[in-house]
Design a protein around this motif. Sequence first.
Motif, PDB file in Angstrom:
ATOM      1  N   VAL A  19      59.636  -9.756 -16.552  1.00  0.00           N
ATOM      2  CA  VAL A  19      60.710  -9.624 -15.562  1.00  0.00           C
ATOM      3  C   VAL A  19      60.549 -10.660 -14.458  1.00  0.00           C
ATOM      4  CG1 VAL A  19      61.713  -8.100 -13.810  1.00  0.00           C
ATOM      5  CG2 VAL A  19      61.076  -7.179 -16.046  1.00  0.00           C
ATOM      6  N   ALA A  20      59.308 -10.854 -13.993  1.00  0.00           N
ATOM      7  CA  ALA A  20      59.057 -11.839 -12.942  1.00  0.00           C
ATOM      8  C   ALA A  20      59.363 -13.252 -13.425  1.00  0.00           C
ATOM      9  CB  ALA A  20      57.607 -11.748 -12.484  1.00  0.00           C
ATOM     10  N   THR A  21      59.163 -13.507 -14.705  1.00  0.00           N
ATOM     11  CA  THR A  21      59.461 -14.828 -15.268  1.00  0.00           C
ATOM     12  C   THR A  21      60.958 -15.083 -15.319  1.00  0.00           C
ATOM     13  OG1 THR A  21      57.446 -14.726 -16.611  1.00  0.00           O
ATOM     14  CG2 THR A  21      59.126 -16.330 -17.274  1.00  0.00           C
ATOM     15  N   LEU A  22      61.715 -14.065 -15.719  1.00  0.00           N
ATOM     16  CA  LEU A  22      63.170 -14.217 -15.850  1.00  0.00           C
ATOM     17  C   LEU A  22      63.892 -14.038 -14.520  1.00  0.00           C
ATOM     18  CD1 LEU A  22      63.672 -12.200 -19.167  1.00  0.00           C
ATOM     19  CD2 LEU A  22      63.635 -14.692 -18.895  1.00  0.00           C
ATOM     20  N   LEU A  23      63.392 -13.119 -13.690  1.00  0.00           N
ATOM     21  CA  LEU A  23      64.058 -12.801 -12.420  1.00  0.00           C
ATOM     22  C   LEU A  23      63.043 -12.823 -11.279  1.00  0.00           C
ATOM     23  CD1 LEU A  23      66.223  -9.789 -13.653  1.00  0.00           C
ATOM     24  CD2 LEU A  23      67.047 -12.114 -13.186  1.00  0.00           C
ATOM     25  N   PHE A 211      53.347 -12.947  -9.818  1.00  0.00           N
ATOM     26  CA  PHE A 211      53.907 -13.821 -10.849  1.00  0.00           C
ATOM     27  C   PHE A 211      55.236 -14.419 -10.403  1.00  0.00           C
ATOM     28  CE2 PHE A 211      50.586 -12.034 -13.289  1.00  0.00           C
ATOM     29  CZ  PHE A 211      50.364 -12.906 -14.342  1.00  0.00           C
ATOM     30  N   SER A 212      55.975 -13.729  -9.557  1.00  0.00           N
ATOM     31  CA  SER A 212      57.187 -14.322  -8.979  1.00  0.00           C
ATOM     32  C   SER A 212      56.832 -15.534  -8.132  1.00  0.00           C
ATOM     33  CB  SER A 212      57.930 -13.292  -8.115  1.00  0.00           C
ATOM     34  OG  SER A 212      58.516 -12.290  -8.903  1.00  0.00           O
ATOM     35  N   GLY A 214      54.243 -17.401  -8.463  1.00  0.00           N
ATOM     36  CA  GLY A 214      53.847 -18.464  -9.375  1.00  0.00           C
ATOM     37  C   GLY A 214      55.031 -19.178  -9.984  1.00  0.00           C
ATOM     38  N   MET A 215      56.057 -18.430 -10.358  1.00  0.00           N
ATOM     39  CA  MET A 215      57.266 -19.046 -10.915  1.00  0.00           C
ATOM     40  C   MET A 215      57.962 -19.899  -9.867  1.00  0.00           C
ATOM     41  SD  MET A 215      57.743 -18.437 -14.103  1.00  0.00           S
ATOM     42  CE  MET A 215      59.487 -18.930 -14.179  1.00  0.00           C
ATOM     43  N   THR A 216      58.060 -19.391  -8.656  1.00  0.00           N
ATOM     44  CA  THR A 216      58.743 -20.129  -7.589  1.00  0.00           C
ATOM     45  C   THR A 216      58.013 -21.434  -7.276  1.00  0.00           C
ATOM     46  OG1 THR A 216      59.479 -18.031  -6.619  1.00  0.00           O
ATOM     47  CG2 THR A 216      59.593 -19.981  -5.222  1.00  0.00           C
ATOM     48  N   GLU A 217      56.679 -21.392  -7.324  1.00  0.00           N
ATOM     49  CA  GLU A 217      55.879 -22.588  -7.034  1.00  0.00           C
ATOM     50  C   GLU A 217      55.741 -23.507  -8.246  1.00  0.00           C
ATOM     51  OE1 GLU A 217      54.603 -23.506  -4.124  1.00  0.00           O
ATOM     52  OE2 GLU A 217      55.469 -21.757  -3.112  1.00  0.00           O
ATOM     53  N   GLY A 218      56.207 -23.068  -9.402  1.00  0.00           N
ATOM     54  CA  GLY A 218      56.181 -23.910 -10.595  1.00  0.00           C
ATOM     55  C   GLY A 218      54.808 -24.151 -11.178  1.00  0.00           C
ATOM     56  N   ILE A 219      53.897 -23.131 -11.111  1.00  0.00           N
ATOM     57  CA  ILE A 219      52.541 -23.355 -11.609  1.00  0.00           C
ATOM     58  C   ILE A 219      52.415 -23.093 -13.108  1.00  0.00           C
ATOM     59  CG2 ILE A 219      51.547 -22.756  -9.373  1.00  0.00           C
ATOM     60  CD1 ILE A 219      50.700 -20.086 -10.601  1.00  0.00           C
ATOM     61  N   TRP A 220      53.372 -22.389 -13.709  1.00  0.00           N
ATOM     62  CA  TRP A 220      53.199 -21.960 -15.090  1.00  0.00           C
ATOM     63  C   TRP A 220      53.335 -23.086 -16.102  1.00  0.00           C
ATOM     64  CZ3 TRP A 220      50.678 -17.810 -15.681  1.00  0.00           C
ATOM     65  CH2 TRP A 220      50.753 -16.806 -14.699  1.00  0.00           C
ATOM     66  N   HIS A 221      53.950 -24.192 -15.705  1.00  0.00           N
ATOM     67  CA  HIS A 221      54.058 -25.311 -16.645  1.00  0.00           C
ATOM     68  C   HIS A 221      52.691 -25.938 -16.931  1.00  0.00           C
ATOM     69  CE1 HIS A 221      54.011 -27.465 -12.758  1.00  0.00           C
ATOM     70  NE2 HIS A 221      53.529 -28.481 -13.449  1.00  0.00           N
ATOM     71  N   ARG A 222      51.674 -25.599 -16.124  1.00  0.00           N
ATOM     72  CA  ARG A 222      50.335 -26.142 -16.338  1.00  0.00           C
ATOM     73  C   ARG A 222      49.582 -25.417 -17.457  1.00  0.00           C
ATOM     74  NH1 ARG A 222      48.508 -25.470 -10.066  1.00  0.00           N
ATOM     75  NH2 ARG A 222      50.470 -26.154  -9.108  1.00  0.00           N
ATOM     76  N   LEU A 282      42.718 -11.893  -1.420  1.00  0.00           N
ATOM     77  CA  LEU A 282      41.732 -12.962  -1.362  1.00  0.00           C
ATOM     78  C   LEU A 282      42.273 -14.347  -1.706  1.00  0.00           C
ATOM     79  CD1 LEU A 282      38.827 -10.996  -3.093  1.00  0.00           C
ATOM     80  CD2 LEU A 282      39.046 -11.497  -0.658  1.00  0.00           C
ATOM     81  N   PHE A 283      43.442 -14.408  -2.358  1.00  0.00           N
ATOM     82  CA  PHE A 283      43.984 -15.700  -2.782  1.00  0.00           C
ATOM     83  C   PHE A 283      45.419 -15.854  -2.296  1.00  0.00           C
ATOM     84  CE2 PHE A 283      40.792 -14.441  -5.884  1.00  0.00           C
ATOM     85  CZ  PHE A 283      40.001 -15.571  -5.954  1.00  0.00           C
ATOM     86  N   GLY A 284      45.893 -17.095  -2.288  1.00  0.00           N
ATOM     87  CA  GLY A 284      47.285 -17.352  -1.937  1.00  0.00           C
ATOM     88  C   GLY A 284      48.225 -16.774  -2.979  1.00  0.00           C
ATOM     89  N   HIS A 285      49.411 -16.354  -2.562  1.00  0.00           N
ATOM     90  CA  HIS A 285      50.356 -15.694  -3.468  1.00  0.00           C
ATOM     91  C   HIS A 285      50.694 -16.558  -4.675  1.00  0.00           C
ATOM     92  CE1 HIS A 285      51.137 -11.981  -1.360  1.00  0.00           C
ATOM     93  NE2 HIS A 285      51.292 -12.633  -0.214  1.00  0.00           N
TER      94      HIS A 285
END
Length: 324
Positions: A19-23, A211-212, A214-222, A282-285
């Motif tokens: 869901v976080a990936t799609l929306l 995970f939202s 992460g999607m917004t920041e575009g990290i998943w393409h890595r 402990l970590f950035g969103h």
Amino acid sequence: MSRLRPDPFVLAILATVGVATLLPASGAVAGGFGVATTLAVGLLFFLYGARLSTQEALEGLRHWRLHAVVLAATFVLFPLLGLALFLLPASVLPPQLAAGVLFLAVLPSTVQSSIAFTSIARGNVAAAICGASLSNLAGIVLTPLLVALLLAGDGAGVDGSAVLGIVLQLLAPFVAGQLARRWIGGWITRHAAPLKLVDRGSILLVVYTAFSAGMTEGIWHRLDLGHLLVLVVVCCVLLAAVLGATGRGARVLGFGRADRITIVFCGSKKSLASGLPMATVLFGHAQVGLIVLPLMLFHQIQLIVCATLARRYAAEEEQELVPA
């Protein structure tokens, strides 16, 4: 096939990731989810504190050798193995996944599954209850300290805001839950099933927010399939190493069969329920999605492997009880 059946909670987490990936939440909506996540983490640790019987944990210290071995496996052996895997080349395991493996390695043990598998294998259940509880109690302090020590350069700083976040979101609610236990402990025990939904709902909210981001920041393409397969292998190697070390070490130290079983199951687990909310503090969103991915994979692998191992222990005892 029942041994390979996925944990329903893991399936719910994977669905939330979908869901976080799609929306994905973004903008003001993401800000609202961030506030809700902060409150959910506080509620989660309040309930942990209210459930944990401090008296039982303190009484369990009488079996101090067993608990010392479990704590050493959880907060010494695991981190050392995590550090070794952290040194893998970036071409094999990307830095954020390596950081996730090291974060996984410093988490406390599970409570519910450690006790359940110890019971199935006919180990020392009372010691498992105390050992797993002590591990989680120690993890409230030790996990943030180890993260700050080992991952200070990966978004888990040791500045004042990080310390304040740990105190306000993790330690303060936990202590409040402990203080309130005398009044609400019985009520929580009687309503364990509905409160479990609150627990899991809070964790799913943490997953969606992470995970939202992460999607917004575009990290998943890595992340590609090759790295994912390497991560699965790394998790399997880590679990196998700890299972072997705890089993052999407990035997060398002269523990009886029941205590050896307890050490193996309590010393080899890592808590998804504690790890996910801790990661948000402990970590950035934007980083949390990849950081917790090793934990999510390890959680499912440990359930499959330990379910098989528990049944094997039980079968061995049944064979020993059969008259010759």
